[in-house]
Motif scaffolding. Sequence first.
Motif, PDB file in Angstrom:
ATOM      1  N   ILE A   1      -7.940  -0.104  12.641  1.00  0.00           N
ATOM      2  CA  ILE A   1      -9.375  -0.279  12.971  1.00  0.00           C
ATOM      3  C   ILE A   1      -9.859  -1.650  12.332  1.00  0.00           C
ATOM      4  CG2 ILE A   1     -11.644   0.520  11.761  1.00  0.00           C
ATOM      5  CD1 ILE A   1     -10.265   2.342  14.073  1.00  0.00           C
ATOM      6  N   ALA A   2      -8.992  -2.171  11.359  1.00  0.00           N
ATOM      7  CA  ALA A   2      -9.442  -3.647  10.963  1.00  0.00           C
ATOM      8  C   ALA A   2      -9.361  -4.735  11.928  1.00  0.00           C
ATOM      9  CB  ALA A   2      -8.711  -4.047   9.640  1.00  0.00           C
ATOM     10  N   ARG A   3      -8.382  -4.493  12.838  1.00  0.00           N
ATOM     11  CA  ARG A   3      -7.884  -5.502  14.158  1.00  0.00           C
ATOM     12  C   ARG A   3      -9.338  -5.210  15.014  1.00  0.00           C
ATOM     13  NH1 ARG A   3      -2.334  -6.880  14.032  1.00  0.00           N
ATOM     14  NH2 ARG A   3      -2.875  -8.214  15.631  1.00  0.00           N
ATOM     15  N   TRP A   4      -9.523  -4.098  15.160  1.00  0.00           N
ATOM     16  CA  TRP A   4     -10.552  -3.923  16.191  1.00  0.00           C
ATOM     17  C   TRP A   4     -11.965  -4.369  15.616  1.00  0.00           C
ATOM     18  CZ3 TRP A   4      -8.256   1.460  17.642  1.00  0.00           C
ATOM     19  CH2 TRP A   4      -7.879   1.305  18.946  1.00  0.00           C
ATOM     20  N   THR A   5     -12.106  -4.186  14.500  1.00  0.00           N
ATOM     21  CA  THR A   5     -13.403  -4.659  13.870  1.00  0.00           C
ATOM     22  C   THR A   5     -13.557  -5.993  12.744  1.00  0.00           C
ATOM     23  OG1 THR A   5     -13.339  -3.463  11.691  1.00  0.00           O
ATOM     24  CG2 THR A   5     -13.967  -2.139  13.490  1.00  0.00           C
ATOM     25  N   ASN A   6     -12.483  -6.776  13.119  1.00  0.00           N
ATOM     26  CA  ASN A   6     -12.530  -7.972  12.247  1.00  0.00           C
ATOM     27  C   ASN A   6     -12.738  -7.715  10.965  1.00  0.00           C
ATOM     28  OD1 ASN A   6     -11.534 -10.599  13.091  1.00  0.00           O
ATOM     29  ND2 ASN A   6     -13.686 -11.496  12.840  1.00  0.00           N
ATOM     30  N   ASP A   7     -12.041  -6.609  10.271  1.00  0.00           N
ATOM     31  CA  ASP A   7     -12.204  -6.139   9.137  1.00  0.00           C
ATOM     32  C   ASP A   7     -13.479  -5.643   8.427  1.00  0.00           C
ATOM     33  OD1 ASP A   7      -9.572  -6.735   8.153  1.00  0.00           O
ATOM     34  OD2 ASP A   7      -9.769  -8.842   7.570  1.00  0.00           O
TER      35      ASP A   7
ATOM     36  N   GLY B   1       3.621  12.222  -5.243  1.00  0.00           N
ATOM     37  CA  GLY B   1       4.261  12.863  -3.800  1.00  0.00           C
ATOM     38  C   GLY B   1       4.366  11.651  -2.777  1.00  0.00           C
ATOM     39  N   CYS B   2       3.743  10.708  -2.831  1.00  0.00           N
ATOM     40  CA  CYS B   2       3.666   9.597  -1.831  1.00  0.00           C
ATOM     41  C   CYS B   2       2.779   8.388  -2.447  1.00  0.00           C
ATOM     42  CB  CYS B   2       2.805  10.107  -0.620  1.00  0.00           C
ATOM     43  SG  CYS B   2       2.924   8.832   0.813  1.00  0.00           S
ATOM     44  N   GLY B   3       3.856   7.407  -2.488  1.00  0.00           N
ATOM     45  CA  GLY B   3       3.511   5.941  -3.263  1.00  0.00           C
ATOM     46  C   GLY B   3       2.125   5.582  -2.495  1.00  0.00           C
ATOM     47  N   ALA B   4       1.623   4.478  -3.009  1.00  0.00           N
ATOM     48  CA  ALA B   4       0.354   3.854  -2.514  1.00  0.00           C
ATOM     49  C   ALA B   4       0.755   3.218  -1.226  1.00  0.00           C
ATOM     50  CB  ALA B   4      -0.157   2.580  -3.780  1.00  0.00           C
ATOM     51  N   HIS B   5      -0.384   3.251  -0.322  1.00  0.00           N
ATOM     52  CA  HIS B   5      -0.042   2.688   0.867  1.00  0.00           C
ATOM     53  C   HIS B   5      -1.453   3.043   1.972  1.00  0.00           C
ATOM     54  CE1 HIS B   5       0.439   7.163   1.775  1.00  0.00           C
ATOM     55  NE2 HIS B   5       0.025   6.959   3.018  1.00  0.00           N
ATOM     56  N   THR B   6      -1.495   2.294   3.129  1.00  0.00           N
ATOM     57  CA  THR B   6      -2.693   2.533   3.774  1.00  0.00           C
ATOM     58  C   THR B   6      -1.824   3.009   5.132  1.00  0.00           C
ATOM     59  OG1 THR B   6      -2.113   0.160   4.868  1.00  0.00           O
ATOM     60  CG2 THR B   6      -3.970   0.588   3.108  1.00  0.00           C
ATOM     61  N   ASP B   7      -2.569   3.668   6.037  1.00  0.00           N
ATOM     62  CA  ASP B   7      -2.116   4.257   7.285  1.00  0.00           C
ATOM     63  C   ASP B   7      -2.154   3.223   8.240  1.00  0.00           C
ATOM     64  OD1 ASP B   7      -1.912   6.609   5.969  1.00  0.00           O
ATOM     65  OD2 ASP B   7      -3.577   7.515   6.824  1.00  0.00           O
TER      66      ASP B   7
ATOM     67  N   TRP C   1      -7.703   4.263  -3.903  1.00  0.00           N
ATOM     68  CA  TRP C   1      -7.857   3.202  -4.738  1.00  0.00           C
ATOM     69  C   TRP C   1      -9.480   2.524  -4.745  1.00  0.00           C
ATOM     70  CZ3 TRP C   1      -6.067   1.078  -9.048  1.00  0.00           C
ATOM     71  CH2 TRP C   1      -6.131  -0.162  -9.322  1.00  0.00           C
ATOM     72  N   ASP C   2     -10.252   2.404  -5.941  1.00  0.00           N
ATOM     73  CA  ASP C   2     -11.597   1.786  -5.875  1.00  0.00           C
ATOM     74  C   ASP C   2     -11.402   0.183  -6.437  1.00  0.00           C
ATOM     75  OD1 ASP C   2     -14.227   0.974  -6.386  1.00  0.00           O
ATOM     76  OD2 ASP C   2     -14.527   2.650  -7.802  1.00  0.00           O
ATOM     77  N   ARG C   3     -11.479  -0.561  -5.292  1.00  0.00           N
ATOM     78  CA  ARG C   3     -11.237  -2.132  -5.511  1.00  0.00           C
ATOM     79  C   ARG C   3     -12.177  -2.658  -6.684  1.00  0.00           C
ATOM     80  NH1 ARG C   3     -12.425  -4.831  -0.360  1.00  0.00           N
ATOM     81  NH2 ARG C   3     -13.452  -2.974  -0.068  1.00  0.00           N
ATOM     82  N   HIS C   4     -13.545  -1.796  -6.627  1.00  0.00           N
ATOM     83  CA  HIS C   4     -14.529  -2.433  -7.714  1.00  0.00           C
ATOM     84  C   HIS C   4     -14.123  -2.152  -9.166  1.00  0.00           C
ATOM     85  CE1 HIS C   4     -17.124  -3.795  -4.472  1.00  0.00           C
ATOM     86  NE2 HIS C   4     -16.929  -2.386  -3.888  1.00  0.00           N
ATOM     87  N   SER C   5     -13.950  -1.011  -9.479  1.00  0.00           N
ATOM     88  CA  SER C   5     -13.295  -0.373 -10.621  1.00  0.00           C
ATOM     89  C   SER C   5     -11.922  -0.631 -10.797  1.00  0.00           C
ATOM     90  CB  SER C   5     -13.825   0.960 -11.035  1.00  0.00           C
ATOM     91  OG  SER C   5     -12.780   1.860 -10.371  1.00  0.00           O
ATOM     92  N   LYS C   6     -11.171  -1.223 -10.132  1.00  0.00           N
ATOM     93  CA  LYS C   6      -9.689  -1.279 -10.162  1.00  0.00           C
ATOM     94  C   LYS C   6      -9.011  -0.086 -11.005  1.00  0.00           C
ATOM     95  CE  LYS C   6      -9.727  -6.416  -9.896  1.00  0.00           C
ATOM     96  NZ  LYS C   6     -10.423  -7.157 -10.473  1.00  0.00           N
TER      97      LYS C   6
ATOM     98  N   ARG D   1     -12.158  -1.147   7.085  1.00  0.00           N
ATOM     99  CA  ARG D   1     -10.594  -1.337   6.739  1.00  0.00           C
ATOM    100  C   ARG D   1     -10.058  -0.079   6.223  1.00  0.00           C
ATOM    101  NH1 ARG D   1     -10.639  -6.560   2.872  1.00  0.00           N
ATOM    102  NH2 ARG D   1     -12.138  -5.105   1.909  1.00  0.00           N
ATOM    103  N   SER D   2      -8.646   0.028   6.168  1.00  0.00           N
ATOM    104  CA  SER D   2      -8.091   1.298   5.723  1.00  0.00           C
ATOM    105  C   SER D   2      -8.338   1.356   4.314  1.00  0.00           C
ATOM    106  CB  SER D   2      -6.591   1.233   6.353  1.00  0.00           C
ATOM    107  OG  SER D   2      -5.961   0.190   5.711  1.00  0.00           O
ATOM    108  N   THR D   3      -7.965   2.674   3.719  1.00  0.00           N
ATOM    109  CA  THR D   3      -8.108   2.645   2.368  1.00  0.00           C
ATOM    110  C   THR D   3      -6.805   2.920   1.729  1.00  0.00           C
ATOM    111  OG1 THR D   3     -10.287   3.735   2.850  1.00  0.00           O
ATOM    112  CG2 THR D   3      -9.204   4.179   0.674  1.00  0.00           C
ATOM    113  N   LEU D   4      -6.495   2.265   0.697  1.00  0.00           N
ATOM    114  CA  LEU D   4      -5.166   2.410  -0.089  1.00  0.00           C
ATOM    115  C   LEU D   4      -5.404   3.770  -0.811  1.00  0.00           C
ATOM    116  CD1 LEU D   4      -2.818   0.846  -1.070  1.00  0.00           C
ATOM    117  CD2 LEU D   4      -4.088   0.245  -2.991  1.00  0.00           C
ATOM    118  N   HIS D   5      -4.259   4.675  -0.651  1.00  0.00           N
ATOM    119  CA  HIS D   5      -4.511   5.803  -1.067  1.00  0.00           C
ATOM    120  C   HIS D   5      -2.976   6.351  -1.632  1.00  0.00           C
ATOM    121  CE1 HIS D   5      -3.643   6.380   2.986  1.00  0.00           C
ATOM    122  NE2 HIS D   5      -3.236   7.513   2.938  1.00  0.00           N
ATOM    123  N   ARG D   6      -2.888   7.188  -2.197  1.00  0.00           N
ATOM    124  CA  ARG D   6      -1.540   7.789  -2.561  1.00  0.00           C
ATOM    125  C   ARG D   6      -1.613   9.142  -3.054  1.00  0.00           C
ATOM    126  NH1 ARG D   6      -0.727   5.274  -9.039  1.00  0.00           N
ATOM    127  NH2 ARG D   6      -2.335   6.942  -9.960  1.00  0.00           N
TER     128      ARG D   6
END
Length: 127
Positions: free
Chosen positions: A56-62, A7-13, A31-36, A65-70
């Motif tokens: 938010i990553a810009r404000w908080t120096n990473d 319905g919507c490909g992988a992206h961050t907002d 997306w869970d980075r640990h379990s890939k 961070r935004s979450t990759l989702h689909r």
Amino acid sequence: AAPGEKGCGAHTDFGGLTLLLQDENPGLQVWDRHSKSWIHAAPVPGTYVVNLGDMIARWTNDQYRSTLHRVVNMSGRERYSVPFFFSGNPDHLVECLPTCLAPGEAPRYPAVTVEEHHREMYRRTYG
């Protein structure tokens, strides 16, 4: 969408915050980075999903961070969701918050306005 069709490909907002109201049909995956692997974010009645955006990553120096989702609708039914994207005033300067820098650490991102940030994100995505 046909079962298994995205319905919507992988992206961050891009922006600051996203509030998402979902119907009862599952489809949102994170997306869970640990379990890939993709984790199903099953709808919970009466709740909103709150997602941090790339700004938010810009404000908080990473630090945050935004979450990759689909979205993959495998229910075989129509699925509806209502997102609300909040980015703020286009003229507002987005720069690293001093409390998000360790002593001697430099910001990872240059200061930009909200509008400049969005233009760059669109250029990267669609340019």
